[in-house]
Design a protein around this motif. Sequence first.
Motif, PDB file in Angstrom:
ATOM      1  N   ASN A 116       0.786  -1.234   0.000  1.00  0.00           N
ATOM      2  CA  ASN A 116       0.000   0.000   0.000  1.00  0.00           C
ATOM      3  C   ASN A 116       0.813   1.277   0.000  1.00  0.00           C
ATOM      4  OD1 ASN A 116      -2.632  -1.032   0.033  1.00  0.00           O
ATOM      5  ND2 ASN A 116      -2.294  -1.642   2.157  1.00  0.00           N
ATOM      6  N   THR A 117       2.037   1.218  -0.470  1.00  0.00           N
ATOM      7  CA  THR A 117       2.807   2.451  -0.506  1.00  0.00           C
ATOM      8  C   THR A 117       2.702   3.109  -1.880  1.00  0.00           C
ATOM      9  OG1 THR A 117       4.720   1.127  -1.054  1.00  0.00           O
ATOM     10  CG2 THR A 117       4.484   1.780   1.241  1.00  0.00           C
ATOM     11  N   GLY A 118       2.050   2.416  -2.824  1.00  0.00           N
ATOM     12  CA  GLY A 118       1.900   2.987  -4.160  1.00  0.00           C
ATOM     13  C   GLY A 118       2.882   2.415  -5.168  1.00  0.00           C
ATOM     14  N   LYS A 119       3.433   1.236  -4.893  1.00  0.00           N
ATOM     15  CA  LYS A 119       4.343   0.611  -5.855  1.00  0.00           C
ATOM     16  C   LYS A 119       3.653   0.348  -7.185  1.00  0.00           C
ATOM     17  CE  LYS A 119       5.344  -2.890  -3.526  1.00  0.00           C
ATOM     18  NZ  LYS A 119       4.443  -2.374  -2.499  1.00  0.00           N
ATOM     19  N   SER A 120       2.450  -0.234  -7.117  1.00  0.00           N
ATOM     20  CA  SER A 120       1.747  -0.552  -8.374  1.00  0.00           C
ATOM     21  C   SER A 120       1.392   0.707  -9.129  1.00  0.00           C
ATOM     22  CB  SER A 120       0.474  -1.335  -8.097  1.00  0.00           C
ATOM     23  OG  SER A 120       0.728  -2.345  -7.186  1.00  0.00           O
ATOM     24  N   THR A 121       1.021   1.742  -8.382  1.00  0.00           N
ATOM     25  CA  THR A 121       0.689   3.008  -9.029  1.00  0.00           C
ATOM     26  C   THR A 121       1.909   3.551  -9.766  1.00  0.00           C
ATOM     27  OG1 THR A 121      -0.811   3.385  -7.189  1.00  0.00           O
ATOM     28  CG2 THR A 121      -0.347   5.263  -8.618  1.00  0.00           C
ATOM     29  N   SER A 172       4.727  12.003  -5.959  1.00  0.00           N
ATOM     30  CA  SER A 172       3.337  11.609  -5.912  1.00  0.00           C
ATOM     31  C   SER A 172       3.066  10.753  -7.149  1.00  0.00           C
ATOM     32  CB  SER A 172       2.432  12.836  -5.886  1.00  0.00           C
ATOM     33  OG  SER A 172       1.100  12.426  -6.027  1.00  0.00           O
ATOM     34  N   ALA A 173       3.108   9.445  -6.945  1.00  0.00           N
ATOM     35  CA  ALA A 173       2.981   8.523  -8.081  1.00  0.00           C
ATOM     36  C   ALA A 173       1.618   8.645  -8.725  1.00  0.00           C
ATOM     37  CB  ALA A 173       3.216   7.089  -7.625  1.00  0.00           C
ATOM     38  N   LYS A 174       0.632   8.977  -7.917  1.00  0.00           N
ATOM     39  CA  LYS A 174      -0.732   9.030  -8.429  1.00  0.00           C
ATOM     40  C   LYS A 174      -0.941  10.256  -9.311  1.00  0.00           C
ATOM     41  CE  LYS A 174      -5.434   9.014  -6.569  1.00  0.00           C
ATOM     42  NZ  LYS A 174      -6.178   8.827  -5.299  1.00  0.00           N
ATOM     43  N   ASP A 197      -9.325   1.030  -3.849  1.00  0.00           N
ATOM     44  CA  ASP A 197      -8.503   2.226  -3.730  1.00  0.00           C
ATOM     45  C   ASP A 197      -9.057   3.226  -2.729  1.00  0.00           C
ATOM     46  OD1 ASP A 197      -6.769   1.179  -5.446  1.00  0.00           O
ATOM     47  OD2 ASP A 197      -6.919   2.717  -6.997  1.00  0.00           O
ATOM     48  N   ARG A 207      -9.333   7.522  -0.187  1.00  0.00           N
ATOM     49  CA  ARG A 207      -8.759   8.118  -1.397  1.00  0.00           C
ATOM     50  C   ARG A 207      -9.693   7.794  -2.534  1.00  0.00           C
ATOM     51  NH1 ARG A 207      -3.864   4.757   0.320  1.00  0.00           N
ATOM     52  NH2 ARG A 207      -2.589   6.224   1.505  1.00  0.00           N
ATOM     53  N   GLN A 266      -6.246   5.103 -13.334  1.00  0.00           N
ATOM     54  CA  GLN A 266      -6.008   3.928 -12.494  1.00  0.00           C
ATOM     55  C   GLN A 266      -7.093   2.879 -12.725  1.00  0.00           C
ATOM     56  OE1 GLN A 266      -5.782   6.011  -8.653  1.00  0.00           O
ATOM     57  NE2 GLN A 266      -3.771   5.120  -8.333  1.00  0.00           N
ATOM     58  N   ASN A 313       6.765   8.390  -1.417  1.00  0.00           N
ATOM     59  CA  ASN A 313       5.555   8.557  -2.209  1.00  0.00           C
ATOM     60  C   ASN A 313       4.439   9.194  -1.375  1.00  0.00           C
ATOM     61  OD1 ASN A 313       3.943   8.319  -4.490  1.00  0.00           O
ATOM     62  ND2 ASN A 313       3.194   6.300  -3.877  1.00  0.00           N
ATOM     63  N   ASP A 365       1.736  14.290  -1.789  1.00  0.00           N
ATOM     64  CA  ASP A 365       0.536  15.140  -1.713  1.00  0.00           C
ATOM     65  C   ASP A 365      -0.188  14.954  -0.379  1.00  0.00           C
ATOM     66  OD1 ASP A 365      -1.973  13.081  -3.070  1.00  0.00           O
ATOM     67  OD2 ASP A 365       0.131  12.509  -3.023  1.00  0.00           O
TER      68      ASP A 365
HETATM   69  N1  LIG Z   1      -2.760  10.406  -2.482  1.00  0.00           N
HETATM   70  C1  LIG Z   1      -1.982   9.533  -3.110  1.00  0.00           C
HETATM   71  N2  LIG Z   1      -2.382   8.253  -3.205  1.00  0.00           N
HETATM   72  C2  LIG Z   1      -1.579   7.375  -3.827  1.00  0.00           C
HETATM   73  C3  LIG Z   1      -0.326   7.760  -4.379  1.00  0.00           C
HETATM   74  N3  LIG Z   1       0.243   6.654  -4.921  1.00  0.00           N
HETATM   75  C4  LIG Z   1      -0.624   5.628  -4.717  1.00  0.00           C
HETATM   76  N4  LIG Z   1      -1.721   6.065  -4.065  1.00  0.00           N
HETATM   77  C5  LIG Z   1      -2.883   5.257  -3.633  1.00  0.00           C
HETATM   78  O1  LIG Z   1      -2.460   4.382  -2.606  1.00  0.00           O
HETATM   79  C6  LIG Z   1      -3.154   3.144  -2.674  1.00  0.00           C
HETATM   80  C7  LIG Z   1      -2.181   1.980  -2.747  1.00  0.00           C
HETATM   81  O2  LIG Z   1      -1.479   2.054  -3.951  1.00  0.00           O
HETATM   82  P1  LIG Z   1      -0.902   0.761  -4.713  1.00  0.00           P
HETATM   83  O3  LIG Z   1      -0.198   1.255  -5.921  1.00  0.00           O
HETATM   84  O4  LIG Z   1      -1.985  -0.220  -4.895  1.00  0.00           O
HETATM   85  O5  LIG Z   1       0.132   0.245  -3.632  1.00  0.00           O
HETATM   86  P2  LIG Z   1       1.025  -1.077  -3.579  1.00  0.00           P
HETATM   87  O6  LIG Z   1       0.313  -2.005  -2.669  1.00  0.00           O
HETATM   88  O7  LIG Z   1       2.300  -0.610  -2.982  1.00  0.00           O
HETATM   89  O8  LIG Z   1       1.188  -1.573  -4.963  1.00  0.00           O
HETATM   90  C8  LIG Z   1      -4.057   3.249  -3.878  1.00  0.00           C
HETATM   91  O9  LIG Z   1      -5.333   3.624  -3.416  1.00  0.00           O
HETATM   92  C9  LIG Z   1      -3.420   4.349  -4.707  1.00  0.00           C
HETATM   93  O10 LIG Z   1      -4.379   5.011  -5.489  1.00  0.00           O
HETATM   94  C10 LIG Z   1       0.071   9.134  -4.278  1.00  0.00           C
HETATM   95  O11 LIG Z   1       1.140   9.552  -4.732  1.00  0.00           O
HETATM   96  N5  LIG Z   1      -0.803   9.961  -3.627  1.00  0.00           N
END
Ligand SMILES: Nc1nc2c(ncn2[C@@H]2O[C@H](COP(=O)(O)OP(=O)(O)O)[C@@H](O)[C@H]2O)c(=O)[nH]1
Lengths: 77, 595
Positions: free
Chosen positions: B11-16, B143-145, B301, B424, B430, B114, B117
């Motif tokens: 949940n740190t945004g790796k996939s994003t 901010s990957a998103k 998400d 979020r 996405q 990450n 924002d």
């Molecule tokens: N606000 C914000 N949310 C983000 C950012 N990057 C990812 N997210 C959100 O964080 C959640 C987890 O991201 P995900 O890519 O699935 O994480 P993973 O488990 O590390 O692969 C999702 O709801 C994304 O939309 C960012 O830079 N800013």
Amino acid sequence: MPAVALSSLTPGEGATIVAIHTDEPLHQRLLAMGFRTGKHIEVIRKARFSGPLQVRIGTTDILVRKNEAEQIKVRKV
Amino acid sequence: MKRIALLGMPNTGKSTLFNRMTGASARVGNWPGITVELLTGKILLGSDMVEVIDLPGIYDLHGFSEDEQVVRHFLHENVPDLALVVLNATQIERQLSLLLQLRQLNLNMVVLLNMADEARKFGITIDAGKMSEALGIPIFLLSAKYGSGYPEALQAATKALRYTTPGMAEQLRDQLEQDEYIESEMARVLQHSVQVPARMSDNLTTQLDRLMLHPWLGLPIFFGIMFLLFQAIFFFGQPLQTGVGMLFTWLHDAALVPLLSSLPDALQGLLLDGIYNGVATVATFVPIIVLFFLFMAIVEDTGYLSRAAFLMDALMAKMGLDGRSFVMLLMGFGCNVPALMGTRVMRSRTLRLLTMLVIPFSLCSARLQVFVFITAALFAPKSAALVLFSLYLLSFASAILTALLFKRFFPSNEPFVLELPPYRFPTLRQMVLRGWHEVHHFVHRATKFIVAGVVLVWLLTHMPPSAAPASADTWAGIVGGWLHPLFAPTGITPELTIALIFGFVAKEIVIGSLAVIYGLSGHALTNELAGQLDWVQAYSFMLFTLIYTPCLSAIATLRSESKNTGFTLVSILWSLSLAWLVSITFYQGARALGY
Ligand SMILES: Nc1nc2c(ncn2[C@@H]2O[C@H](COP(=O)(O)OP(=O)(O)O)[C@@H](O)[C@H]2O)c(=O)[nH]1
């Protein structure tokens, strides 16, 4: 103040973690989630029907099951 | 080709970030030393093509979970040229521990903080420069998103890739377990570079949670949301599915039939009713999978899936499942296939398998069509609703029974500690990417299996060529004859047994197959059924249809998601046995009571 189980706190109460008596995998996971002795922890709410607790450590909110919260000892502040 | 691995906690945004880097070009692939597949994508960085790998999220480099083992083995066998370590800036205080562990591996690293924002919104200030100095690693806010800080991060990665990897120090374990060292390091680094406000100020999340997790309102709201989702998938999905079906029928009638008319009949049948129908079957699932994952992306998400776990856990834990399993089970009432794929959010393999064993009992919309038809044929309008309702109840009961019976074979090996992220909302990009990836995965994995299955059933119901299609003289009819002693005590007639063989492919074609078997359709078929069967037989047939294997696509998905043929067979055999037991109990019981 004697140490009590995390599960015995009521929502809104804060405490300091004094010991974690869980098995190794859970212990390690809890460490990574920020559960370390001396850290401040707050119970935000409890689910109905003896469900999990929502607790807050620093900036992270976490769900723990009740029987696991029983193995975490805290001292109320 | 040089390799970049994305590392970090879940949940740190790796996939994003991965999606931002690779877009829609990502593929799953196998790697030496590990059994799970990882998403990889090739991108141009500077002047070189590099391969980016999205590793599963880990909490601890030395953890016991499956994902943690996978990452350890991956790093051991395939040392990346660069590790992009993704940390959640709003949780930097605790996530630093993983970074410090990784640093001791001597990997070539760039750290990305990450969700910059969100950190800003919550009033957390981070001095990346100071932190970078304290750790001796390049660190960037990102901010990957939304994309801010992304160009700088890519530039840093490009630069870091020019240096070769120092390689990994062996025998680090002892050193790594010195928790005290990590703790004092954490304090040292954080002291000067990070400021966190005394109280988190995410008012929106606090207020929404007050409502969504309300002691009394939480559960009704949860069921309300599930109902809406379900309706939405149904509402948009049904016409789309019909549309795709019509398109394929049109292509069949307008182009393929004339084109192939010179071929011998049997070959025509094989090509059109076998292979072409198989492909069409795969295609009809495409819209429903896209829709499902568009909505699933929202549920996941937004963080609502973890809230569902909070609300339902007390009940589900007793069945060896968790709240997320329940959401997938409910979504299975729309269609089992995407629900099975959706279980991938559960990282514990045993929990996931148990959930996958349970989902096929959800009364999906295809089965509903069969039940509506048969109920209309054999029951008075005023009891029809009751009949359908009883089938829904039995669907839940079969799922619960299965979970209770099998939970001891699937003990969860993963501690249940879930994070509750702030609310979020996913961006459109996405959601669309998610839908695209899942469809690609399904088509890629399931097509061959489904086409083969459809062809097999076509052969069974049309061979030998001398027999009338779907008649007692076909192979299916012969098999039906063998099975008759088994089915007679359930009240299911030989004709219906052949329909069940068709139903193995898809429940959508059961009524159509009855039309072929009896040589009648519409009202005539309804009347024929009403004349041939009484309500006890019809209900017994519906019970069997409800509980036995949902369809070939569900089996194909079970197999590709579990990567375990034995498990898939257990699932098929168990559902067949349960279907038989329930039907026979009902039929014999009803007859004994004089119905
Ligand atoms: N606000 C914000 N949310 C983000 C950012 N990057 C990812 N997210 C959100 O964080 C959640 C987890 O991201 P995900 O890519 O699935 O994480 P993973 O488990 O590390 O692969 C999702 O709801 C994304 O939309 C960012 O830079 N800013």
